[in-house]
Design a protein around this motif. Structure first.
Motif, mmCIF file in Angstrom:
data_model
loop_
_atom_site.group_PDB
_atom_site.id
_atom_site.type_symbol
_atom_site.label_atom_id
_atom_site.label_comp_id
_atom_site.label_asym_id
_atom_site.label_seq_id
_atom_site.Cartn_x
_atom_site.Cartn_y
_atom_site.Cartn_z
ATOM 1 N N THR A 177 -68.644 147.103 14.387
ATOM 2 C CA THR A 177 -68.926 145.264 14.958
ATOM 3 C C THR A 177 -70.396 144.572 13.427
ATOM 4 O O THR A 177 -70.722 145.008 12.602
ATOM 5 N N ASP A 178 -69.944 143.401 14.006
ATOM 6 C CA ASP A 178 -70.702 142.135 12.563
ATOM 7 C C ASP A 178 -71.979 142.823 13.265
ATOM 8 O O ASP A 178 -72.893 143.032 12.340
ATOM 9 N N GLY A 179 -72.884 142.842 14.515
ATOM 10 C CA GLY A 179 -73.749 143.211 14.448
ATOM 11 C C GLY A 179 -74.539 144.807 14.215
ATOM 12 O O GLY A 179 -75.982 144.994 14.161
ATOM 13 N N LYS A 180 -73.482 145.288 14.435
ATOM 14 C CA LYS A 180 -73.974 146.920 14.083
ATOM 15 C C LYS A 180 -74.197 146.951 12.716
ATOM 16 O O LYS A 180 -75.040 147.860 12.321
ATOM 17 N N LEU A 197 -78.438 147.251 8.350
ATOM 18 C CA LEU A 197 -78.830 146.556 6.882
ATOM 19 C C LEU A 197 -81.017 146.934 6.635
ATOM 20 O O LEU A 197 -80.960 147.317 5.893
ATOM 21 N N VAL A 198 -81.585 146.952 8.280
ATOM 22 C CA VAL A 198 -82.536 146.604 8.559
ATOM 23 C C VAL A 198 -83.878 148.349 7.819
ATOM 24 O O VAL A 198 -84.246 148.599 7.098
ATOM 25 N N SER A 199 -82.206 149.276 7.428
ATOM 26 C CA SER A 199 -82.143 150.845 7.211
ATOM 27 C C SER A 199 -82.101 150.599 5.425
ATOM 28 O O SER A 199 -82.314 151.717 5.229
ATOM 29 N N ALA A 233 -77.535 151.396 2.748
ATOM 30 C CA ALA A 233 -76.319 150.379 1.888
ATOM 31 C C ALA A 233 -75.286 150.489 1.889
ATOM 32 O O ALA A 233 -74.203 149.114 2.240
ATOM 33 N N ASN A 234 -74.558 151.466 1.361
ATOM 34 C CA ASN A 234 -73.141 152.234 1.110
ATOM 35 C C ASN A 234 -72.991 151.751 2.546
ATOM 36 O O ASN A 234 -71.060 151.612 2.358
ATOM 37 N N TYR A 258 -88.579 138.822 5.456
ATOM 38 C CA TYR A 258 -87.628 140.455 5.853
ATOM 39 C C TYR A 258 -87.074 141.005 4.824
ATOM 40 O O TYR A 258 -86.269 142.501 5.341
ATOM 41 N N HIS A 259 -85.733 140.370 4.898
ATOM 42 C CA HIS A 259 -85.032 140.607 3.543
ATOM 43 C C HIS A 259 -85.035 140.249 2.416
ATOM 44 O O HIS A 259 -85.621 139.079 2.230
#
Length: 518
Positions: free
Chosen positions: A24-27, A32-34, A103-104, A203-204
């Motif tokens: 899902t887009d949310g997951k 990306l926080v990681s 990221a990958n 924060y991004h």
């Protein structure tokens, strides 16, 4: 990504399953926080740099009572570091490659959906995170980028996919390949960034932060024809706008705030216009550079402060012009308190937890000096003076414009070059690119001096030492006020292989080529 190098079985047990769940887009967005590393290069870089002396007249260094780490002493003495805890090169390597893996996995999941336009912003953020982590790894674990040596000098493995084989063999590649790959990720990812997907963009990798990163990268990516300097200037200008003075930090107000939580929180605030990207890291750094007793044996001491940094005289005048001058204190330490420590409890009853640091990784404070340096290297001196003027008017009470006469007085032929026993802010420059004697050299000295003061305790000085081939010394300094005897006990010349910090021991054991040592 640490498991890629230390335990491929664990890696294969976990990451493919995580990737399969990115449906899902949310997951995808959540993962990306990681993609931002939880270890900072700041402590290692600062202690390796010329911002550190051994103060023999002070309380001698003892290991951290609560962590058992020896990083402080090892880094200060330019040793290959065995410490593996937070702030260490081992922790940095592990967390950067973990973030690259995250990221990958985002990029793979988006690719499996056909790279839909609705996920462009997430894809762009993942590419910028991957580029940034490799950039940090390259600048810590490699010799500085040089157009003359980049095709032979070792880089770090550039990871574009998740690992699917047991016990893979990794090629470090070259610095040329590393920087080409970073540039490709930046150029692909930056146009995709969309600040609207973030609740707190700072924060991004928001657009301004991405441009600031691109500007620093292209400044470090020096080419013989100067083309990358143009890119540095273009990206910096997108952030600084046509009115850069309006984008600067209000150092005067910051300097008037009493030391403590209020001043810390103001410096690292997402509401501060000068802060472009804020990252969190597990770190003891505040224990080292702050007012506590830890680390007095190896520190940014009064001698360095008086002659080279916080209490030195520059083109802006004396220390009395600094808006944060009132926040320098300590004996033998001198420090500029910026980032406080925030303790996150994992077990409140037992009193256990993790010390964290919030750090503005990219700021307009540094960006204006990056652009000034690029202008100076291009020979566009008028614009370099203009940027130095913007910096001076923001950071000091000396209002006005900077000109050639000021810099000649501060760094010209009448100013002696640094020696370890007669220190000055003017150190001999030995870069692999040309810096002409006279006005251009004076401008570079001015930029390096201003950056060293402004970005003290942020690790950037180590990168400048490497890029400009500045010879540095380890000194025993007797006396808490920097007024005692000075004795040099180690020297790091321009080509010293210790400038490439050694890879973590477990990485070398796994078969990745170690950095050479004499």
């Amino acid at each position: 990504m640490a498991a890629t190098f230390s335990s491929c079985d664990d890696y294969l047990d976990v990451l493919p399953d995580n990737r399969a769940e990115l449906d899902t887009d949310g997951k995808i967005t959540e993962l990306l926080v990681s993609a931002y590393p939880l270890t900072s290069y700041v402590m290692t870089a600062e202690l390796f740099s010329d911002n550190t002396d051994h103060c023999t007249g002070s309380t001698s260094y003892t290991a951290f009572n609560n962590s058992g780490t020896t990083l402080h002493e090892e880094a200060s003495n330019w040793q290959d570091i065995n410490d593996k805890y937070q702030d260490s090169p081992t922790a940095l390597w592990e967390h950067c490659y973990k973030s690259i893996a995250a990221a990958n996995n985002v990029l793979i999941a988006i690719g499996e959906q056909g790279n839909p336009q609705r996920l462009n912003a997430q894809r762009g953020e993942a590419l910028l995170c991957r580029a940034y982590c490799h950039f940090v790894l390259g600048n810590i674990f490699c010799m500085p980028y040089s157009s003359k040596t980049c095709r032979q000098a070792m880089g770090v493995p550039y990871m574009r996919t998740t690992e699917t084989t047991v016990s893979p063999v990794y090629d470090r590649g070259t610095m040329a390949e590393l920087y080409q790959n970073i540039a490709a990720d930046i150029e692909e990812g930056l146009p995709l960034i969309d600040d609207n997907i973030y609740q707190v963009p700072k924060y991004h990798f928001n657009l301004r932060a991405a441009c600031a990163f691109a500007a620093r990268f292209y400044l470090y990516y020096m080419q013989d024809d100067g083309s990358n300097l143009d890119k540095c200037i273009q990206y910096a200008t997108r952030v600084l706008t046509s009115q850069p003075s309006e984008m600067m930090r209000d150092w005067q107000t910051l300097g008037s705030i009493a030391l403590g939580a209020a001043s810390y929180n103001t410096f690292i605030s997402a509401g501060e216009k000068a802060n472009l990207l804020i990252m969190t890291a597990n770190s003891y750094w505040e224990w080292i550079y702050g007012p506590t007793a830890v680390g007095k044996g190896y520190c940014h001491d009064t001698k360095i402060s008086m002659t080279e940094t916080l209490q030195s005289t520059g083109f802006w005048g004396s220390q009395n012009t600094y808006f944060k001058a009132g926040q320098m204190q300590g004996s033998p330490k001198s420090y500029m308190l910026k980032m406080g420590q925030y303790f996150e409890y994992t077990d409140i009853v037992a009193g256990k937890g993790v010390p964290r640091m919030l750090m503005p990784v990219f700021t307009t404070d540094a960006l204006i000096l990056d652009r000034a340096e690029a202008y100076a290297l291009k020979g566009d001196y008028a614009r370099a003076y203009a940027d130095l003027s913007v910096w001076m008017n923001a950071f000091t009470s000396n209002k006005g414009t900077v000109d050639a006469a000021q810099l000649n007085t501060a760094y010209g032929s009448q100013k002696a070059y640094y020696t370890p026993t007669e220190p000055t802010p003017k150190k001999r420059l030995n870069p692999d690119f040309t810096v002409a004697a006279g006005e251009q050299e004076n401008l570079i000295h001015a930029v390096l001096h201003a950056r060293r003061v402004t970005c003290l305790h942020e690790g950037l000085r180590w990168f400048d030492v490497k890029r400009y081939g500045i010879e540095i010394y380890r000194r025993h300094v007797d006396g808490t006020l920097g007024d005692g005897n000075i004795a040099v006990y180690d020297t790091m010349p321009k080509d010293d292989p210790r400038r490439a910090i050694q890879l973590p021991p477990f990485v070398i054991t796994a078969g990745i080529t170690a950095n050479p040592r004499r």
